[in-house]
Enzyme design. Sequence first.
Site, PDB file in Angstrom:
ATOM      1  N   ARG A   9       0.791  -1.071   0.224  1.00  0.00           N
ATOM      2  CA  ARG A   9       0.099  -0.189  -0.243  1.00  0.00           C
ATOM      3  C   ARG A   9       0.991   1.476   0.211  1.00  0.00           C
ATOM      4  O   ARG A   9       0.589   1.931  -0.486  1.00  0.00           O
ATOM      5  CB  ARG A   9      -0.807  -0.127   1.250  1.00  0.00           C
ATOM      6  CG  ARG A   9      -1.822  -0.903   1.262  1.00  0.00           C
ATOM      7  CD  ARG A   9      -3.215  -1.108   2.271  1.00  0.00           C
ATOM      8  NE  ARG A   9      -3.418   0.373   2.275  1.00  0.00           N
ATOM      9  CZ  ARG A   9      -3.987   0.665   3.425  1.00  0.00           C
ATOM     10  NH1 ARG A   9      -4.434  -0.398   4.046  1.00  0.00           N
ATOM     11  NH2 ARG A   9      -5.303   1.957   2.895  1.00  0.00           N
ATOM     12  N   CYS A  58      -0.742   5.872   9.019  1.00  0.00           N
ATOM     13  CA  CYS A  58      -1.422   4.475   8.451  1.00  0.00           C
ATOM     14  C   CYS A  58      -3.244   4.686   7.705  1.00  0.00           C
ATOM     15  O   CYS A  58      -2.821   6.011   7.282  1.00  0.00           O
ATOM     16  CB  CYS A  58      -2.354   3.416   9.498  1.00  0.00           C
ATOM     17  SG  CYS A  58      -3.192   4.398  10.882  1.00  0.00           S
TER      18      CYS A  58
END
Length: 283
Positions: free
Chosen positions: A180, A238
């Site tokens: 990611r 995050c």
Amino acid sequence: MEVIISASRLAHDLTADRPPVLLDVRWQLSVPGANGATAFDGRAAYAAGHLPGAVFVDLDVELAAAPGEHGRHPLPDLAEFGAAMRRAGVSADRPVVVYDGGQGWAAARAWWLLRWTGHPDVRVLDGGLSAWEGPLSADVPEPAEGDFEPVPRPAGLLDAAGAAALARSGVLLDARAGERYRGDVEPIDRVGGHIPGAVSAPTSENVGPDGRFRPADELTARFAALGVSAATQVGVYCGSGVSAAHQALALAVAGIPAELYVGSWSEWSADPSRPVAVGPDPQ
């Protein structure tokens, strides 16, 4: 100040005259359309069995506001958060231990919020419920009302501009999986990639095969390899401010304070005007 507690130490502390308040924060990230699976139900898991005396805390409702322009798990309204903690029996002068199913992300979010809003003694059960060897209970406790009043600290929280600036002046750690960060895949948010200047530091590397945190010296070495020391200004983010709390907890185990960008990638990437970096390098 200790920030994690072993299952054996917790079992001992629960026999004290004034045992810690226990909060069960079981939660799992739900990826829309992932294999047709239904979302994890933390309350049902709690009802099936929890540490005796533990009170269930709903991360999506009590530890976050509704999703919106500030991300998928923005800060909760602090008055509502305080009321939820008092209902759970949290008081300023009584230790709190939080746990989840074992991943540690949700428990770390509760730990971070309580510490950021002024509670002096909060620890996370290392390894979560998976590490507990004692009995479980299906009884739902009715704790006496606590007296905790959240008062945010002036430091410790980043917004988007602060995260971008810290990526240039200090070290900004991206707690998501490497794919990611690189932008290879993005199952949840608008685009993949990372905040320019951020360093990839997946939370999976904070723990060993048993799900418990690596020893403090190993974590110190890990973060040193990423450019972080006790003298470094460090920020963490995050996808939505949950696993980043786990990164902040790992840094605390290593004795390194960190600031949390709660909005994280879900807030950053929602604004097309913000720059996005892709690939394995920070820039």
